[in-house]
Design a protein around this motif. Structure first.
Motif, mmCIF file in Angstrom:
data_model
loop_
_atom_site.group_PDB
_atom_site.id
_atom_site.type_symbol
_atom_site.label_atom_id
_atom_site.label_comp_id
_atom_site.label_asym_id
_atom_site.label_seq_id
_atom_site.Cartn_x
_atom_site.Cartn_y
_atom_site.Cartn_z
ATOM 1 N N GLU A 60 0.826 -1.208 0.000
ATOM 2 C CA GLU A 60 0.000 0.000 0.000
ATOM 3 C C GLU A 60 0.861 1.259 0.000
ATOM 4 O O GLU A 60 0.608 2.202 -0.764
ATOM 5 C CB GLU A 60 -0.938 0.009 1.217
ATOM 6 C CG GLU A 60 -2.008 -1.072 1.187
ATOM 7 C CD GLU A 60 -1.563 -2.378 1.825
ATOM 8 O OE1 GLU A 60 -2.444 -3.178 2.181
ATOM 9 O OE2 GLU A 60 -0.342 -2.604 1.974
ATOM 10 N N GLU A 81 -6.424 -7.826 2.982
ATOM 11 C CA GLU A 81 -6.879 -6.755 3.867
ATOM 12 C C GLU A 81 -5.693 -5.943 4.389
ATOM 13 O O GLU A 81 -4.735 -6.498 4.919
ATOM 14 C CB GLU A 81 -7.643 -7.363 5.041
ATOM 15 C CG GLU A 81 -8.089 -6.359 6.086
ATOM 16 C CD GLU A 81 -8.750 -7.011 7.292
ATOM 17 O OE1 GLU A 81 -9.263 -6.267 8.150
ATOM 18 O OE2 GLU A 81 -8.749 -8.255 7.360
ATOM 19 N N PRO A 82 -5.740 -4.596 4.269
ATOM 20 C CA PRO A 82 -4.624 -3.772 4.753
ATOM 21 C C PRO A 82 -4.396 -3.957 6.252
ATOM 22 O O PRO A 82 -5.342 -4.103 7.023
ATOM 23 C CB PRO A 82 -5.080 -2.342 4.438
ATOM 24 C CG PRO A 82 -6.057 -2.499 3.308
ATOM 25 C CD PRO A 82 -6.766 -3.796 3.581
ATOM 26 N N ALA A 84 -3.639 -3.494 10.191
ATOM 27 C CA ALA A 84 -4.263 -2.559 11.131
ATOM 28 C C ALA A 84 -3.454 -2.351 12.389
ATOM 29 O O ALA A 84 -3.851 -1.576 13.259
ATOM 30 C CB ALA A 84 -5.660 -3.083 11.507
ATOM 31 N N ALA A 93 -3.763 0.533 6.601
ATOM 32 C CA ALA A 93 -5.145 1.024 6.518
ATOM 33 C C ALA A 93 -5.192 2.515 6.825
ATOM 34 O O ALA A 93 -5.915 3.277 6.166
ATOM 35 C CB ALA A 93 -6.033 0.237 7.471
ATOM 36 N N GLU A 94 -4.431 2.961 7.822
ATOM 37 C CA GLU A 94 -4.397 4.385 8.154
ATOM 38 C C GLU A 94 -3.770 5.195 7.024
ATOM 39 O O GLU A 94 -4.188 6.328 6.757
ATOM 40 C CB GLU A 94 -3.626 4.597 9.457
ATOM 41 C CG GLU A 94 -4.352 4.076 10.695
ATOM 42 C CD GLU A 94 -3.598 4.385 11.973
ATOM 43 O OE1 GLU A 94 -2.518 5.022 11.902
ATOM 44 O OE2 GLU A 94 -4.085 3.988 13.053
ATOM 45 N N GLY A 119 -8.661 -3.978 9.802
ATOM 46 C CA GLY A 119 -8.226 -3.127 8.692
ATOM 47 C C GLY A 119 -9.408 -2.533 7.959
ATOM 48 O O GLY A 119 -9.429 -1.333 7.637
ATOM 49 N N TYR A 120 -10.416 -3.345 7.709
ATOM 50 C CA TYR A 120 -11.621 -2.853 7.039
ATOM 51 C C TYR A 120 -12.318 -1.795 7.891
ATOM 52 O O TYR A 120 -12.832 -0.797 7.381
ATOM 53 C CB TYR A 120 -12.591 -4.005 6.769
ATOM 54 C CG TYR A 120 -12.079 -5.050 5.797
ATOM 55 C CD1 TYR A 120 -11.262 -4.709 4.727
ATOM 56 C CD2 TYR A 120 -12.426 -6.398 5.950
ATOM 57 C CE1 TYR A 120 -10.799 -5.666 3.841
ATOM 58 C CE2 TYR A 120 -11.979 -7.364 5.063
ATOM 59 C CZ TYR A 120 -11.158 -6.997 4.018
ATOM 60 O OH TYR A 120 -10.714 -7.952 3.137
ATOM 61 N N LEU A 123 -10.705 1.571 7.600
ATOM 62 C CA LEU A 123 -11.060 2.168 6.306
ATOM 63 C C LEU A 123 -12.467 2.750 6.339
ATOM 64 O O LEU A 123 -12.697 3.906 5.920
ATOM 65 C CB LEU A 123 -10.953 1.121 5.201
ATOM 66 C CG LEU A 123 -9.570 0.510 4.943
ATOM 67 C CD1 LEU A 123 -9.671 -0.596 3.895
ATOM 68 C CD2 LEU A 123 -8.578 1.567 4.495
ATOM 69 N N VAL A 130 -15.678 0.134 1.142
ATOM 70 C CA VAL A 130 -14.929 -1.117 1.106
ATOM 71 C C VAL A 130 -15.754 -2.206 0.441
ATOM 72 O O VAL A 130 -16.916 -2.427 0.796
ATOM 73 C CB VAL A 130 -14.516 -1.581 2.525
ATOM 74 C CG1 VAL A 130 -13.804 -2.933 2.468
ATOM 75 C CG2 VAL A 130 -13.630 -0.540 3.193
#
Length: 368
Positions: A60, A81-82, A84, A93-94, A119-120, A123, A130
């Protein structure tokens, strides 16, 4: 916004790109992020990132860095998933929220307890739309090593075998026998290049003296660690493996103690010695895999020996089977394969067939 055919196309591209660093990202999975802007004309990829060799930086942040100001308002296609959690760097995610990503399309959820679903949430709390689960099975296939390690605590195991048309893997006392053609062999070397460890038994080493390297032009440096199951330390000091131990790692799994003379000789020759527990049939394989996971390995390729293949199958430790079947026959002096397309252990499902030159490849996945 519903998932579109364009979304699936971009995700498929992201998953394909993730194979570039497969087997090279340490304990992290090889993940891809694509940033796509659509300003009303033709959608354009403005940023592309992949988990760097060694595991950092993450995909990312690499994609955001490449996109610069164009990241704001873009859609991010991520194969996992990014993250977290705070580690050596802030959560990805941030970063997606901070840099103004409008929408995230994700393939699969991270099973890591520090991330899964969190992570979701970061977001969504940051105002990002998402969409998750897009081409999830394709992404999970690509990162099977990471997912297996997180879910089962051991590496993902692929059993690869080349069979003659009459179900033999070699000829007794004849050393290596050519069974498949150059196309299949090249594909097999790609599999080596994307694996962390190759495992063979000492019987195969004594019979064939293999090097177990990746011999594709330009990819020689992607040779994985080579592990020999050698309970009694019969590995010759002049074998191809030992002679190349300083070029690519060689792990000798044994039940012998460090005060054994051969143990010391192999160690001095550059081999990495792994003390193993003993089972009724040889080295205790579940504990071996636990140790490999502890060393950061997440994908294991079992290549050599009918006995070793059978031991992994009997222990229910094989997750994927790849069989390459050549057109020739070996005959009555051949070594019977422990599995073939007509004799597959229960729990395995045929998931694909391919043709490479005159050979056929069959792939099976173990159901969970």
């Amino acid at each position: 916004m519903a998932v579109s055919s364009f979304d699936k196309r971009m995700m498929a591209a992201a998953i394909r790109y993730s194979y570039r660093n497969l087997g090279r990202t340490g304990t992290n999975p090889s993940v891809t992020t694509l940033l796509v802007r659509d300003d009303g004309e033709v959608p354009v990829i403005v940023g592309r990132g992949i988990t760097a060799i060694g595991g950092r930086p993450h995909a990312e942040t690499e994609a955001i860095l490449e996109a610069g100001d164009l990241a704001r308002g873009a859609t991010a296609y991520v194969t996992l998933e990014p993250c977290a959690h705070h580690g050596s760097t802030p959560p990805c995610a941030e970063a997606l929220v901070r840099d103004g990503i409008r929408r995230v399309v994700a393939a699969t959820t991270d099973p890591d307890g520090r991330v899964s679903g969190q992570g979701y949430k970061i977001l969504e709390d940051g105002g990002i739309e998402v969409e998750a689960g897009v081409l999830a099975s394709d992404a999970e296939y690509a990162m099977a090593g990471y997912l297996t390690q997180r879910e089962l605590g051991r590496p993902h195991v692929t059993l690869k075998m080349a069979l003659s048309n009459d179900g033999k893997i070699g000829s007794r006392g004849s050393g290596q026998v050519a069974i498949t053609g150059p196309e299949s062999n090249a594909v097999s070397h790609v599999l080596r290049a994307t694996s962390d460890v190759i495992i063979v038994g000492i019987g195969t080493v004594l019979e064939d003296d293999p090097s177990l390297t990746c011999r594709l032009p330009g990819m020689e440096d992607r040779t994985p660690a080579r592990l020999v199951l050698d309970r009694n330390l019969r590995l010759p000091l002049q074998s191809a493996l030992v002679r190349s131990a300083h070029d690519h790692p060689v792990i000798v799994a044994t039940t012998r103690l460090p005060d054994d003379g051969k143990y010391q000789q192999l160690s001095e020759a550059g081999c990495l010695m792994m003390a193993c527990e003993e089972s009724d049939t040889g080295i205790a394989l579940p504990e071996l895999l636990d140790d490999l996971a502890g060393r950061g390995y997440s994908t294991v390729l079992v290549e050599g020996g009918a006995a070793v293949a059978r031991a992994f199958l009997d222990a229910h430790l094989v997750d994927r089977i790849r069989l390459y079947v050549g057109p020739g026959e070996i005959g009555k002096d051949g070594v019977e394969a422990p599995v073939d397309p007509d004799n597959m252990p229960s729990g395995f499902e045929l998931t694909g067939t391919e043709i490479y030159g005159a050979d056929r490849r069959f792939e099976y996945e173990r159901s969970r």
